[in-house]
Design a protein around this motif. Structure first.
Motif, PDB file in Angstrom:
ATOM      1  N   ALA A  19       0.599  -1.380  -0.134  1.00  0.00           N
ATOM      2  CA  ALA A  19      -0.011   0.122  -0.127  1.00  0.00           C
ATOM      3  C   ALA A  19       0.933   1.453  -0.162  1.00  0.00           C
ATOM      4  O   ALA A  19       0.116   2.323   0.360  1.00  0.00           O
ATOM      5  CB  ALA A  19      -0.956  -0.080   1.266  1.00  0.00           C
ATOM      6  N   SER A  20       2.154   1.133  -0.455  1.00  0.00           N
ATOM      7  CA  SER A  20       2.592   2.198  -0.622  1.00  0.00           C
ATOM      8  C   SER A  20       2.593   3.022  -1.927  1.00  0.00           C
ATOM      9  O   SER A  20       2.922   4.451  -2.216  1.00  0.00           O
ATOM     10  CB  SER A  20       4.320   2.143  -0.448  1.00  0.00           C
ATOM     11  N   GLY A  21       1.833   2.405  -2.695  1.00  0.00           N
ATOM     12  CA  GLY A  21       1.523   3.078  -3.847  1.00  0.00           C
ATOM     13  C   GLY A  21       2.000   2.737  -5.232  1.00  0.00           C
ATOM     14  O   GLY A  21       2.042   3.103  -6.151  1.00  0.00           O
ATOM     15  N   LYS A  22       2.858   1.333  -4.939  1.00  0.00           N
ATOM     16  CA  LYS A  22       3.736   1.033  -6.331  1.00  0.00           C
ATOM     17  C   LYS A  22       2.627   0.791  -7.524  1.00  0.00           C
ATOM     18  O   LYS A  22       3.273   1.131  -8.594  1.00  0.00           O
ATOM     19  CB  LYS A  22       4.297  -0.377  -5.690  1.00  0.00           C
ATOM     20  N   GLY A  23       1.709  -0.031  -7.345  1.00  0.00           N
ATOM     21  CA  GLY A  23       0.965  -0.725  -8.279  1.00  0.00           C
ATOM     22  C   GLY A  23       0.319   0.637  -9.096  1.00  0.00           C
ATOM     23  O   GLY A  23       0.277   0.656 -10.244  1.00  0.00           O
ATOM     24  N   THR A  24      -0.292   1.598  -8.350  1.00  0.00           N
ATOM     25  CA  THR A  24      -0.871   2.712  -9.000  1.00  0.00           C
ATOM     26  C   THR A  24       0.081   3.611  -9.666  1.00  0.00           C
ATOM     27  O   THR A  24       0.022   3.884 -11.029  1.00  0.00           O
ATOM     28  CB  THR A  24      -1.528   3.814  -7.707  1.00  0.00           C
ATOM     29  N   VAL A  25       1.361   3.891  -8.971  1.00  0.00           N
ATOM     30  CA  VAL A  25       2.237   4.657  -9.443  1.00  0.00           C
ATOM     31  C   VAL A  25       2.948   4.303 -10.855  1.00  0.00           C
ATOM     32  O   VAL A  25       3.286   4.839 -12.038  1.00  0.00           O
ATOM     33  CB  VAL A  25       3.312   5.129  -8.662  1.00  0.00           C
ATOM     34  N   ALA A  26       3.404   2.693 -10.715  1.00  0.00           N
ATOM     35  CA  ALA A  26       3.681   2.107 -12.050  1.00  0.00           C
ATOM     36  C   ALA A  26       2.860   1.900 -13.074  1.00  0.00           C
ATOM     37  O   ALA A  26       3.359   2.139 -14.137  1.00  0.00           O
ATOM     38  CB  ALA A  26       4.121   0.431 -11.309  1.00  0.00           C
ATOM     39  N   SER A  27       1.713   1.790 -12.932  1.00  0.00           N
ATOM     40  CA  SER A  27       0.892   1.695 -14.062  1.00  0.00           C
ATOM     41  C   SER A  27       0.614   2.872 -14.649  1.00  0.00           C
ATOM     42  O   SER A  27       0.563   2.983 -16.008  1.00  0.00           O
ATOM     43  CB  SER A  27      -0.572   1.048 -13.804  1.00  0.00           C
ATOM     44  N   ARG A  28       0.653   4.098 -13.910  1.00  0.00           N
ATOM     45  CA  ARG A  28       0.628   5.549 -14.402  1.00  0.00           C
ATOM     46  C   ARG A  28       1.824   5.762 -15.241  1.00  0.00           C
ATOM     47  O   ARG A  28       1.759   6.616 -16.333  1.00  0.00           O
ATOM     48  CB  ARG A  28       0.205   6.379 -13.365  1.00  0.00           C
ATOM     49  N   VAL A  29       2.964   5.311 -14.588  1.00  0.00           N
ATOM     50  CA  VAL A  29       4.163   5.705 -15.383  1.00  0.00           C
ATOM     51  C   VAL A  29       4.365   4.878 -16.805  1.00  0.00           C
ATOM     52  O   VAL A  29       4.856   5.513 -17.672  1.00  0.00           O
ATOM     53  CB  VAL A  29       5.283   5.553 -14.189  1.00  0.00           C
ATOM     54  N   ALA A  30       3.894   3.814 -16.455  1.00  0.00           N
ATOM     55  CA  ALA A  30       3.979   2.955 -17.631  1.00  0.00           C
ATOM     56  C   ALA A  30       3.147   3.537 -18.872  1.00  0.00           C
ATOM     57  O   ALA A  30       3.416   3.593 -20.076  1.00  0.00           O
ATOM     58  CB  ALA A  30       3.560   1.472 -17.476  1.00  0.00           C
ATOM     59  N   GLU A  31       2.214   3.882 -18.173  1.00  0.00           N
ATOM     60  CA  GLU A  31       1.022   4.603 -19.358  1.00  0.00           C
ATOM     61  C   GLU A  31       1.543   5.808 -20.062  1.00  0.00           C
ATOM     62  O   GLU A  31       1.637   5.890 -21.414  1.00  0.00           O
ATOM     63  CB  GLU A  31      -0.286   4.923 -18.684  1.00  0.00           C
TER      64      GLU A  31
END
Ligand code: CDP
Ligand code: CDP
Length: 218
Positions: free
Chosen positions: A14-26
């Protein structure tokens, strides 16, 4: 010496990895590897088949022959969409237990390397920068206070219509942090050359901009 760039994003739950990673990838039109999903898929298989967590050999076999497919933002086991099923807290807890097994990590190693495709990859997990992609062009270690992370998980569950108890969430989160940081193999820790980002008082959008800015200068 693989020329395809990798951005490694590691950190606790819940540090935000998934959210940040997917937006950066996009934003960069890069591929995405949610490595935690592979441990979760293995955990879900074990749970459904009633495989004992003590039976390391049987669990490793499940990881080795994982019929996983990633389509858009969805995760499939064979033809079944298990995107929601693998997010259950129970599955996350089992994932964190089997993730301590060397044979399981070994079985998932090559599968993860295969995600590195042109024009680039954003990989999120616990050991992306330390073990799987030690040559990553940019390594980010996301953190946030236990309180901020528990509040994020709480909100995610409530938003999905799932009832949640803050005390249970806090306890689960601390237990999982402890297991992930103390295990002998690939423990959760920032790589020596990782950029640390404490997002306790940051929005996800701000964290995304910081990562993109680091990447632009990497
Ligand atoms: O992948 P990981 O477990 O690290 O976190 P996540 O599943 O991306 O969940 C983080 C949650 O916190 C999401 O609901 C985000 O919208 C929210 N959030 C964030 O990711 N980053 C912030 N700086 C603030 C909130
Ligand atoms: O979303 P959250 O951060 O809660 O978990 P996740 O990234 O989906 O990962 C689930 C569990 O798999 C973690 O608690 C770790 O124990 C394990 N994991 C790992 O050991 N190595 C990775 N690269 C990714 C996940």
């Amino acid at each position: 010496n693989n020329p395809i760039p990798v951005i490694a994003i590691d950190g606790p739950t819940a540090s935000g990895k998934g959210t940040v990673a997917s937006r950066v990838a996009e934003r960069l039109s890069f591929h995405l590897l949610d490595s935690g999903a592979l441990y979760r898929l293995t955990a879900l298989q074990a749970l459904r088949r009633g495989v004992e967590l003590r039976d390391e050999h049987a669990i490793a076999k499940l990881a080795e022959h994982l019929p996983a497919r990633f389509v858009g933002g969805d995760v499939f086991l064979n033809n079944e969409n298990v995107t929601a099923a693998i997010r259950a807290e129970e599955v996350g807890n089992i994932a964190s237990k089997i993730a301590a097994l060397p044979t399981v990590r070994h079985a998932l190693f090559a599968l993860q390397l295969g995600f590195r495709e042109a024009p680039g990859l954003v990989a999120d997990g616990r050991d992306m920068g330390t073990v799987i992609f030690p040559g990553a062009k940019l390594k980010v270690f996301l953190t946030a206070s236990v309180k901020a992370r528990a509040e994020r998980r709480y909100k995610q569950l409530i938003d999905k219509g799932i009832s949640a108890n803050m005390d249970d969430l806090l306890a689960d989160l601390q237990e999982r942090d402890e297991r992930d940081t103390k295990r002998a193999i690939a423990p959760l820790a920032p790589a020596a050359d990782a950029h640390l980002l404490d997002t306790s008082d940051m929005t996800a959008a701000e964290a995304v901009e910081q990562v993109l800015s680091w990447y632009a200068h990497a």
